[in-house]
Design a protein around this motif. Structure first.
Motif, PDB file in Angstrom:
ATOM      1  N   ASP A 190       1.004  -1.205  -0.083  1.00  0.00           N
ATOM      2  CA  ASP A 190       0.299   0.002  -0.162  1.00  0.00           C
ATOM      3  C   ASP A 190       0.784   1.649  -0.035  1.00  0.00           C
ATOM      4  OD1 ASP A 190      -2.477  -1.506  -0.305  1.00  0.00           O
ATOM      5  OD2 ASP A 190      -2.614  -0.806   2.075  1.00  0.00           O
ATOM      6  N   ALA A 191       1.956   1.475   0.735  1.00  0.00           N
ATOM      7  CA  ALA A 191       2.590   2.173   0.876  1.00  0.00           C
ATOM      8  C   ALA A 191       3.616   2.787  -1.007  1.00  0.00           C
ATOM      9  CB  ALA A 191       4.276   1.955   1.828  1.00  0.00           C
ATOM     10  N   ASP A 192       3.905   1.773  -1.827  1.00  0.00           N
ATOM     11  CA  ASP A 192       4.245   2.271  -2.781  1.00  0.00           C
ATOM     12  C   ASP A 192       3.147   2.830  -3.727  1.00  0.00           C
ATOM     13  OD1 ASP A 192       7.035   0.869  -2.436  1.00  0.00           O
ATOM     14  OD2 ASP A 192       6.418  -0.805  -2.833  1.00  0.00           O
ATOM     15  N   ILE A 193       1.499   2.219  -3.724  1.00  0.00           N
ATOM     16  CA  ILE A 193       0.974   2.973  -4.384  1.00  0.00           C
ATOM     17  C   ILE A 193       0.814   3.954  -3.718  1.00  0.00           C
ATOM     18  CG2 ILE A 193      -1.449   2.680  -4.479  1.00  0.00           C
ATOM     19  CD1 ILE A 193      -1.547  -0.396  -4.145  1.00  0.00           C
ATOM     20  N   ASP A 194       0.660   4.538  -2.574  1.00  0.00           N
ATOM     21  CA  ASP A 194       0.170   5.765  -2.194  1.00  0.00           C
ATOM     22  C   ASP A 194       1.274   6.271  -2.620  1.00  0.00           C
ATOM     23  OD1 ASP A 194      -0.830   7.619  -0.661  1.00  0.00           O
ATOM     24  OD2 ASP A 194       0.532   7.760   0.705  1.00  0.00           O
ATOM     25  N   LYS A 195       2.515   6.255  -2.513  1.00  0.00           N
ATOM     26  CA  LYS A 195       3.626   7.042  -3.375  1.00  0.00           C
ATOM     27  C   LYS A 195       3.315   7.563  -4.887  1.00  0.00           C
ATOM     28  CE  LYS A 195       8.635   7.939  -3.210  1.00  0.00           C
ATOM     29  NZ  LYS A 195       8.910   8.154  -4.687  1.00  0.00           N
ATOM     30  N   ALA A 196       3.091   6.375  -5.438  1.00  0.00           N
ATOM     31  CA  ALA A 196       2.900   6.675  -6.912  1.00  0.00           C
ATOM     32  C   ALA A 196       2.069   7.114  -6.693  1.00  0.00           C
ATOM     33  CB  ALA A 196       3.419   5.243  -7.691  1.00  0.00           C
ATOM     34  N   LEU A 197       0.771   7.756  -6.370  1.00  0.00           N
ATOM     35  CA  LEU A 197      -0.189   7.944  -7.197  1.00  0.00           C
ATOM     36  C   LEU A 197       0.041   9.848  -6.662  1.00  0.00           C
ATOM     37  CD1 LEU A 197      -2.879   6.269  -5.782  1.00  0.00           C
ATOM     38  CD2 LEU A 197      -3.038   5.825  -7.969  1.00  0.00           C
ATOM     39  N   LYS A 198       0.856   9.723  -5.503  1.00  0.00           N
ATOM     40  CA  LYS A 198       1.185  11.024  -4.852  1.00  0.00           C
ATOM     41  C   LYS A 198       2.109  12.124  -6.163  1.00  0.00           C
ATOM     42  CE  LYS A 198       0.313  10.569   0.488  1.00  0.00           C
ATOM     43  NZ  LYS A 198       0.379  10.395   0.938  1.00  0.00           N
ATOM     44  N   ASP A 199       2.895  11.197  -6.533  1.00  0.00           N
ATOM     45  CA  ASP A 199       3.524  11.336  -7.557  1.00  0.00           C
ATOM     46  C   ASP A 199       3.207  11.326  -8.270  1.00  0.00           C
ATOM     47  OD1 ASP A 199       5.536  11.609  -5.398  1.00  0.00           O
ATOM     48  OD2 ASP A 199       6.312   8.864  -5.673  1.00  0.00           O
ATOM     49  N   TYR A 200       2.049  10.832  -9.227  1.00  0.00           N
ATOM     50  CA  TYR A 200       1.429  11.146 -10.351  1.00  0.00           C
ATOM     51  C   TYR A 200       1.491  12.292 -10.668  1.00  0.00           C
ATOM     52  CZ  TYR A 200      -1.884  10.168 -13.908  1.00  0.00           C
ATOM     53  OH  TYR A 200      -2.992   9.869 -15.276  1.00  0.00           O
ATOM     54  N   VAL A 201       0.731  12.560  -9.467  1.00  0.00           N
ATOM     55  CA  VAL A 201      -0.693  14.129  -9.707  1.00  0.00           C
ATOM     56  C   VAL A 201       0.525  14.827  -9.462  1.00  0.00           C
ATOM     57  CG1 VAL A 201      -1.993  15.208  -8.242  1.00  0.00           C
ATOM     58  CG2 VAL A 201      -2.706  12.680  -8.527  1.00  0.00           C
ATOM     59  N   ALA A 202       1.545  15.034  -8.718  1.00  0.00           N
ATOM     60  CA  ALA A 202       2.358  16.150  -8.209  1.00  0.00           C
ATOM     61  C   ALA A 202       3.174  16.139  -9.757  1.00  0.00           C
ATOM     62  CB  ALA A 202       3.490  15.210  -7.170  1.00  0.00           C
ATOM     63  N   ARG A 203       3.221  15.902 -10.869  1.00  0.00           N
ATOM     64  CA  ARG A 203       3.364  16.108 -11.546  1.00  0.00           C
ATOM     65  C   ARG A 203       2.480  16.372 -12.993  1.00  0.00           C
ATOM     66  NH1 ARG A 203       6.177  10.950 -10.716  1.00  0.00           N
ATOM     67  NH2 ARG A 203       5.310   9.382 -11.569  1.00  0.00           N
ATOM     68  N   GLY A 204       1.606  16.559 -12.048  1.00  0.00           N
ATOM     69  CA  GLY A 204       0.297  17.709 -13.210  1.00  0.00           C
ATOM     70  C   GLY A 204      -0.630  16.296 -13.332  1.00  0.00           C
ATOM     71  N   ASN A 205      -0.675  15.333 -13.280  1.00  0.00           N
ATOM     72  CA  ASN A 205      -1.346  14.293 -13.549  1.00  0.00           C
ATOM     73  C   ASN A 205      -2.706  14.701 -13.274  1.00  0.00           C
ATOM     74  OD1 ASN A 205       0.219  13.677 -15.985  1.00  0.00           O
ATOM     75  ND2 ASN A 205       1.254  12.944 -14.136  1.00  0.00           N
ATOM     76  N   GLU A 206      -4.231  14.373 -13.528  1.00  0.00           N
ATOM     77  CA  GLU A 206      -5.233  13.711 -13.267  1.00  0.00           C
ATOM     78  C   GLU A 206      -5.877  12.405 -13.274  1.00  0.00           C
ATOM     79  OE1 GLU A 206      -9.935  15.284 -13.997  1.00  0.00           O
ATOM     80  OE2 GLU A 206      -8.564  14.999 -15.575  1.00  0.00           O
ATOM     81  N   LEU A 207      -6.270  12.268 -11.911  1.00  0.00           N
ATOM     82  CA  LEU A 207      -7.284  10.954 -11.021  1.00  0.00           C
ATOM     83  C   LEU A 207      -8.307  11.084 -11.554  1.00  0.00           C
ATOM     84  CD1 LEU A 207      -4.676   9.646  -8.763  1.00  0.00           C
ATOM     85  CD2 LEU A 207      -4.753   9.047 -11.122  1.00  0.00           C
ATOM     86  N   ARG A 208      -9.065  10.506 -12.166  1.00  0.00           N
ATOM     87  CA  ARG A 208     -11.128  10.715 -12.336  1.00  0.00           C
ATOM     88  C   ARG A 208     -11.183   9.712 -11.675  1.00  0.00           C
ATOM     89  NH1 ARG A 208     -11.522  10.654 -18.919  1.00  0.00           N
ATOM     90  NH2 ARG A 208     -10.855  12.581 -18.866  1.00  0.00           N
ATOM     91  N   SER A 209     -10.681   8.038 -11.677  1.00  0.00           N
ATOM     92  CA  SER A 209     -12.025   7.647 -11.079  1.00  0.00           C
ATOM     93  C   SER A 209     -10.866   6.654  -9.506  1.00  0.00           C
ATOM     94  CB  SER A 209     -11.945   6.204 -11.310  1.00  0.00           C
ATOM     95  OG  SER A 209     -12.666   6.547 -12.572  1.00  0.00           O
TER      96      SER A 209
END
Length: 694
Positions: free
Chosen positions: A359-378
């Motif tokens: 879970d920690a790896d997933i959480d970091k990957a999602l936060k980094d994804y958003v920090a790079r200007g990407n949008e999460l819809r679902s």
């Protein structure tokens, strides 16, 4: 065009009364589900044998009977028979593993049916899947023809032992096995890809395919006439638009075994479903076992979890996962899968991706994804990521608000006895996804670039809520809901007058439940609530939240949610929560019913329900016609149709014209294993063809 399409969708879904004589029977230009139309299509050339004939190089007319003896399908036959033999010993469920030691075949799919000349495959659905056009192997998506397995045998009872009061009778029924013959939706594309040639300049476009389907959805014809038009030169199922050169694969879904409520008391029964894919190999003219799309192989991934995480946790794959378009690399995939029922996505074995990522790896990957200007819809959380990854697998999807392991069963024609007939051909997930699929067909027809994204399997995307207004398919009774605070699911609410109840609570997906009536007094409401405890992956126990099981399951009696079921004129059909050892049949969750068909409330219709003794009758080898006559009773049951489906793990059976209190155009909800064609046990184990003439 889009507005017209949405209107047509609602016109089909909201047709709550009996169909008129000349009604539209094509579901919103994305599926043919009417049984009479499908029978006419099969007679008109869409039998599986007629379609496979040219691909197999057969010059004679091929009969569906004995189809598995054809060389092209022998790999399918051999693989299925081997899986049936192997499954009990290989199951992580201790109850199923114990079955292997008994060597009792009565609870498994009888493999002799596969070779029997009386077995056939009936066309039960034609489904437009142009929404799968994002895949690399097809530009315009796919067309699926769905067939159900059907047997007819002359049973030979044991000497001196009549069956159901008769001897030597012929028994015919469908079995819980579907085969989807999958075609490339674009004529000529499959052949061009196989030969590495480019399609010709005159090839049919995706817009052409889509326009034909949209035109079909507007036809107001009787079944025979509609079938004839669909197969005509103008229709989407003409010989030019759908032929053997477009065959891509076979998809198999079958119940391999079923444990009765008496042998699996906590869940009130247990069933396992085999999922497999066989790709068409033009070089050998055979269907060959292949990797399954997005079906993760746990053993492979657990052997090298870092490799899987490195592949999955990239911006590209997070983007595709978020939009429901992820295609997992073949090196992580399995060639077969087993899903289990009841309990849906709360069962650990249906969560093939459980524990594969930290879970920690997933959480970091999602936060980094958003920090790079990407949008999460679902996918807006770790829990959202885990649920999305799982519901994109075969096992996760098939057990999300499914019907005994299926999302499409097909409806039965009027000729099938009501006691063994299905009324609504697909699950709530199937019908709730129609607006999205229809929108993609419309975009193709307009020459545009469709948006192939989709919501979670358990919940349609909010942008289609308006298209589903007036139905129970979005947040109505029986829908999957959420009562927690997680950002990915916080909007999964229930409509007015309903509450989110945890019928199958689970630590794997905490907070999820089912929309049921606020007062807990509507016909069809659950009368048991429980928690699924996992000792290890694949080994679950169902614990009722009541004092009767609190000690054994270490559940606090204060959490008892036993509803008020002592209502005048009502009864509770249940796997007895007050006495778990009592052999009553039923299903976890149970259902509130009206004891009689007198003065039924709006949500109910008059139907038939199995009573004590039904399972024993079936298990004893008696004919199901005898058992359903002697061991059923009338009751006020939850009414259902396409717009108002049953709860998860229940099935909408055909209405009873012989009961004056039955509501026209409505079926009734009951546990699926009370329907003879949805259980592998209780069918003939031997028949005349097996015995040499004396």
């Amino acid at each position: 065009m889009r507005t017209i399409g949405r209107f047509l969708l609602l016109a089909v879904l909201l047709c709550l009364g009996p169909w008129p004589a000349r009604a539209v029977t094509l579901d919103s230009s994305v599926a043919v589900t009417d049984p009479e139309t499908l029978q006419a299509l099969e007679r008109g050339g869409l039998s599986i044998s007629r379609l496979l004939g040219p691909a197999l190089g057969l010059t004679r007319e091929v009969d569906n009977r004995g189809l598995f003896s054809v060389r092209a399908l022998t790999p399918v036959r051999n693989a299925v028979k081997q899986e049936i033999a192997d499954e009990p010993a290989g199951s992580p469920d201790p109850y199923v593993a114990a079955l292997a030691k008994t060597k009792d075949p009565s609870q498994k799919f009888n493999p002799k049916y596969i070779d029997d000349d009386g077995s056939t495959l009936d066309l039960t659905g034609v489904v437009n899947r142009m929404d799968r056009g994002y895949l690399g192997h097809t530009e315009c998506g796919e067309i699926r023809l769905i067939y159900r397995f059907h047997y007819s045998v002359a049973e030979k009872p044991a000497k001196g032992k009549p069956i159901g009061g008769k001897t030597g009778q012929r028994i015919s029924s469908r079995l819980p096995l579907t085969m989807s013959l999958v075609f490339n939706a674009k004529p000529g594309e499959a052949r061009a890809r196989a030969s590495r040639d480019r399609p010709s300049a005159t090839a049919v476009s995706c817009a052409d395919v889509a326009k034909r389907w949209l035109a079909a959805g507007q036809k107001d014809l009787a079944p025979d006439q509609l079938a004839a038009w669909l197969r005509s030169d103008e229709g989407p199922l003409s010989n030019a638009m759908l032929n053997s050169s477009q065959i891509m694969r076979l998809e198999l879904n079958m119940q391999v075994l079923r444990l009765s409520a008496s042998s699996r008391r906590d869940f009130g029964g247990h069933a396992e479903y085999l999922l497999k894919i066989f790709k068409w190999d033009p070089a050998t003219s055979t269907f060959q076992e292949s990797k399954m799309e997005n079906q993760i192989d746990r053993k492979i991934v657990l052997a090298d979890r870092p490799a899987f995480a490195k592949w999955l946790l990239t911006d590209r794959n997070i983007y595709d996962l978020d939009r429901g378009r992820l295609v997992i690399d073949d090196k992580f995939l399995a060639t077969s899968a087993i899903s289990v029922a009841p309990g849906g996505m709360a069962r650990s074995q249906n969560n093939i991706a459980y524990g594969l990522l930290d879970d920690a790896d997933i959480d970091k990957a999602l936060k980094d994804y958003v920090a790079r200007g990407n949008e999460l819809r679902s996918v807006k959380s770790v829990a959202g990521f885990n649920l999305r990854l799982n519901d994109m697998t075969c096992t996760g999807c098939h057990q999300t608000h499914g019907i005994a392991g299926f999302h499409y069963t097909g409806a039965d024609p009027a000729s099938e006895p009501r006691r063994n007939a299905v009324f609504v051909p697909g699950s709530a997930v199937f019908f709730a996804d129609l607006p999205r699929r229809r929108a993609i067909v419309e975009d193709f027809a307009a020459g545009g670039h469709p948006d192939f994204s989709r919501g979670f399997a358990a919940r349609p995307d909010a942008k289609y809520a308006e298209a589903l207004k007036g139905t129970d398919l979005y947040n109505g009774w029986g829908s999957i809901c959420y009562s927690g605070e997680d950002a990915s699911f916080k909007d999964w609410s229930c409509s007015a007058g309903l509450r989110c109840a945890g019928v199958h609570e689970s630590a794997i997906h905490p907070g999820f439940g089912t929309c049921v009536s606020e007062a807990g007094t509507q016909v069809g409401d659950p009368v048991e609530f429980g928690e699924i405890k996992m000792s290890k992956w694949g080994s679950d126990q169902y614990c009722r939240l009541s004092p009767a099981t609190a000690k054994a399951c270490a559940i606090d009696p204060a959490r008892d949610k036993k509803p008020p079921i002592k209502l005048a004129g009502y009864g509770a059909a249940r796997q007895r929560y007050d006495n778990p050892e009592q052999k009553t049949g039923g299903f976890p969750g149970g259902m509130l019913r009206k004891a009689s068909c007198d003065k039924l409330p709006d949500e109910a219709s008059c139907g038939r329900l199995a009573k004590t003794g039904f399972n024993d009758c079936i298990a004893s080898g008696k004919d199901h016609k005898f058992c359903t006559k002697e061991f059923t009773k009338t009751a006020g049951l939850r009414a259902c149709d396409k717009a108002h489906p049953c709860r998860e793990d229940y099935i909408c059976t055909a209405g009873y014209d012989d009961l004056a209190e039955a509501k026209p155009g409505k079926g009734t909800c009951i546990p699926p294993y009370f329907i003879f064609q949805f259980r592998v046990d209780g069918h003939p184990r031997s028949w005349v063809q097996d015995v040499s003439e004396e």
